[in-house]
Design a protein around this motif. Structure first.
Motif, PDB file in Angstrom:
ATOM      1  N   SER A 109       0.827  -1.216   0.000  1.00  0.00           N
ATOM      2  CA  SER A 109       0.000   0.000   0.000  1.00  0.00           C
ATOM      3  C   SER A 109       0.855   1.257   0.000  1.00  0.00           C
ATOM      4  CB  SER A 109      -0.946  -0.005   1.207  1.00  0.00           C
ATOM      5  OG  SER A 109      -0.243   0.154   2.437  1.00  0.00           O
ATOM      6  N   LEU A 110       1.994   1.208   0.671  1.00  0.00           N
ATOM      7  CA  LEU A 110       2.884   2.369   0.709  1.00  0.00           C
ATOM      8  C   LEU A 110       3.475   2.648  -0.667  1.00  0.00           C
ATOM      9  CD1 LEU A 110       4.595   1.481   4.084  1.00  0.00           C
ATOM     10  CD2 LEU A 110       3.135   3.491   3.679  1.00  0.00           C
ATOM     11  N   GLN A 111       3.827   1.592  -1.392  1.00  0.00           N
ATOM     12  CA  GLN A 111       4.287   1.780  -2.761  1.00  0.00           C
ATOM     13  C   GLN A 111       3.193   2.392  -3.620  1.00  0.00           C
ATOM     14  OE1 GLN A 111       6.784  -1.304  -4.669  1.00  0.00           O
ATOM     15  NE2 GLN A 111       6.278  -2.567  -2.894  1.00  0.00           N
ATOM     16  N   ALA A 127      11.915   9.949  -6.973  1.00  0.00           N
ATOM     17  CA  ALA A 127      12.228   8.522  -7.112  1.00  0.00           C
ATOM     18  C   ALA A 127      11.151   7.666  -6.467  1.00  0.00           C
ATOM     19  CB  ALA A 127      13.581   8.223  -6.476  1.00  0.00           C
ATOM     20  N   GLY A 128      10.916   6.495  -7.073  1.00  0.00           N
ATOM     21  CA  GLY A 128       9.956   5.555  -6.528  1.00  0.00           C
ATOM     22  C   GLY A 128      10.605   4.586  -5.561  1.00  0.00           C
ATOM     23  N   PRO A 183      11.615  17.221  -1.427  1.00  0.00           N
ATOM     24  CA  PRO A 183      12.804  16.363  -1.258  1.00  0.00           C
ATOM     25  C   PRO A 183      12.872  15.794   0.158  1.00  0.00           C
ATOM     26  CG  PRO A 183      13.377  18.346  -2.464  1.00  0.00           C
ATOM     27  CD  PRO A 183      11.952  18.541  -1.997  1.00  0.00           C
ATOM     28  N   GLY A 184      13.139  14.514   0.241  1.00  0.00           N
ATOM     29  CA  GLY A 184      13.226  13.851   1.538  1.00  0.00           C
ATOM     30  C   GLY A 184      11.892  13.392   2.087  1.00  0.00           C
ATOM     31  N   ILE A 218      13.797  -0.164  -0.229  1.00  0.00           N
ATOM     32  CA  ILE A 218      14.893   0.258  -1.093  1.00  0.00           C
ATOM     33  C   ILE A 218      14.348   1.323  -2.039  1.00  0.00           C
ATOM     34  CG2 ILE A 218      16.669  -0.471  -2.738  1.00  0.00           C
ATOM     35  CD1 ILE A 218      16.954  -1.780  -0.016  1.00  0.00           C
ATOM     36  N   PRO A 219      14.928   2.536  -2.065  1.00  0.00           N
ATOM     37  CA  PRO A 219      16.072   3.044  -1.290  1.00  0.00           C
ATOM     38  C   PRO A 219      15.784   3.115   0.224  1.00  0.00           C
ATOM     39  CG  PRO A 219      15.575   4.479  -3.159  1.00  0.00           C
ATOM     40  CD  PRO A 219      14.423   3.554  -3.022  1.00  0.00           C
TER      41      PRO A 219
END
Length: 488
Positions: free
Chosen positions: A67-69, A80-81, A224-225, A465-466
């Motif tokens: 779900s987080l993805q 970035a994914g 960012p972040g 990842i990351p």
């Protein structure tokens, strides 16, 4: 080969969860890559139980990672994914025993949420019953029904003598009707024919429905972040153990979680030390008109509302799902109950170990002397918490895509059916030992500087990842009512 088989088992349970929630035709499809990017590592960590606890726990955590993805792909824009998520089965097995390893290191203090009188007793008819005495009012009710005077250092012997004078079902009925918590141990066959169990065959593991239409509503701009749940505001009206686990999981991925409780309601501090990581905590008394109005002000900015009161208990305060959808269009209303929202036990008080007793699960764990036992982990609580968080995140994603306010329902008894359906091991588990703190030392963290001092607790079982997307807490654990009832 065994390690590969256990990974396949976790993967299958994970796929079952994903298929179940999408089969309700409420959610927009999620990119198939999201499921393929969830991996299960380690051989299943064997706990002394015939149930595949590690694989099931890992599957529930894998669903949360999925779900987080899914929501991050909606929120991230050009950022970035998430390349993958790895769930440790060993870590998952220990995560569902989290409260067993949480303690205050400095100043030294062990934490035990269990009252000495809680546990299983043999009744007059040879059946067993569990008394749940962890809250003082539940303890008082049970002792009053039993005719036992509560005194300091009251031992189990006097309680055992009183229980042996009554039949188990009679005691369960009397204690429940008096407002206490007790459960007669049933066999699996008895539970299968029970009307409440039949009511649990209809709802999915995680039920999601739209409350009303709204315009699409995103959750703040990314930067960012940022993390998957950055700036998501979660109002937490839960108590041990499934609800606080759900909101703790949301906090670990960037959500702002404000735990709200009444200063007049008892809570179990030993559990709070472990479940309050990542949160702020405030007092509000809903019987006070000003506090209730403050609560409704908070709701106007709330994205996810999580409550674990008995079904209908919050309606009198104007805090039902439908009422909150009017106060805060686009809200995700998460409810966690013991026995679900339908059936004769829909309003019945319950906890993990009580559900284990009524469902035949404690009976199936019986030792060689035919005495019932609980599972070596409170998987109904923890897995229900992870599943509630999973449903909440997917509902929030749906709101961002097409709009709407949503309800998400999870119950310990429905989770229990999922665990039961996984079956029992066909090998001897008698030589498997409970993991000690030394056995799992590499899975433990210590966090200094909390309001309790330095606290030992279980590390996260998910690795993203990351690495920047991996779970972590931005706030240490805190005491109840330590903060103002306001967003930050």
């Amino acid at each position: 080969m065994h390690e590969e088989n256990t990974r396949m088992k976790a993967s299958q349970y994970f796929q079952d969860i994903i298929e179940s929630i999408h089969s309700q035709n409420v959610l927009a499809p999620v990119d198939e890559d999201a499921a393929r990017k969830v991996f299960f590592t380690d051989q299943e960590w064997m706990l002394p139980s015939g149930r595949p606890i590690a694989a099931l726990s890992a599957a529930a955590l894998g669903a949360l990672a999925y779900s987080l993805q899914a929501i991050w792909n909606v929120r991230r824009g050009s950022m970035a994914g998430i390349a993958s998520a790895r769930v440790s089965q060993r870590g998952a097995a220990i995560a569902v025993r989290s409260h067993n390893y949480c303690r205050i290191v400095d100043p030294p203090r062990n934490l035990n949420p269990w009252d000495p009188l809680s546990g299983l007793y043999e009744a007059a008819d040879g059946r067993h019953i569990q008394l749940h005495c962890n809250y003082s009012h539940h303890r008082g009710t049970a002792l009053k029904v039993l005719g036992v005077v509560d005194v300091p250092d009251l031992g189990r012997d006097k309680v055992s003598d009183a229980v042996r004078k009554r039949d188990a079902l009679e005691l369960e009925t009397l204690i429940t009707e008096a407002g206490g918590c007790a459960a007669m141990v049933r066999t699996s066959g008895e539970w299968d024919s029970h009307p409440q169990r039949r009511a649990l065959t209809q709802p999915p593991l995680v039920t999601i429905r739209k409350l009303r239409d709204t315009k699409p509503l995103a959750v703040g701009p990314t930067r960012p972040g940022a993390r998957p749940l950055q700036d998501v505001k979660v109002l937490d009206l839960t108590h041990v153990l499934a609800g606080p686990t759900a909101t703790k999981a949301l906090a670990s991925h960037g959500a702002k979680v404000l735990s709200v409780s009444s200063p007049n309601h008892e809570q179990i501090e030993a559990a709070l030390v472990d479940t309050n990581f990542g949160k702020r905590s405030a007092f509000l008394d809903f019987n006070d008109a000003k506090d209730l109005e403050k609560m409704k002000d908070l709701l106007k900015e709330t994205d996810i509302f999580v409550q674990s009161y008995r079904p209908g208990a919050l309606d009198a305060f104007g805090l039902s799902a439908d009422a909150l959808a009017a106060i805060r269009p686009g809200i995700v209303y998460v409810s966690i109950s013991a026995y679900g929202t339908t059936g004769p036990w829909a309003g019945k008080r319950g906890f993990d170990t009580l559900v284990q007793c009524v469902s035949g699960m404690a009976d199936s764990e019986s030792d060689s002397f035919a005495k019932p036992k609980h599972l070596p982990a409170q998987i109904l609580d923890y897995a229900s918490g992870y599943l509630a968080a999973f449903g909440a995140v997917l509902a929030l994603r749906q709101r961002a895509l097409v709009g709407g306010s949503y309800s998400v329902d999870v119950s310990l008894a429905r989770t229990c059916e999922w665990v039961r359906n996984a079956g029992l091991a066909e090998f001897d588990i008698s030589q498997i030992k409970m993991p000690t703190e030394q056995d799992v030392a590499d899975l433990l963290l210590t966090t200094p500087g909390t309001e309790y001092g330095k606290v030992q607790h279980v590390n996260h079982a998910i690795e993203m990842i990351p690495e920047e997307f991996s779970p972590r807490f931005e706030l240490p654990t805190c005491r109840r009512g330590a903060h103002a009832a306001e967003w930050w």
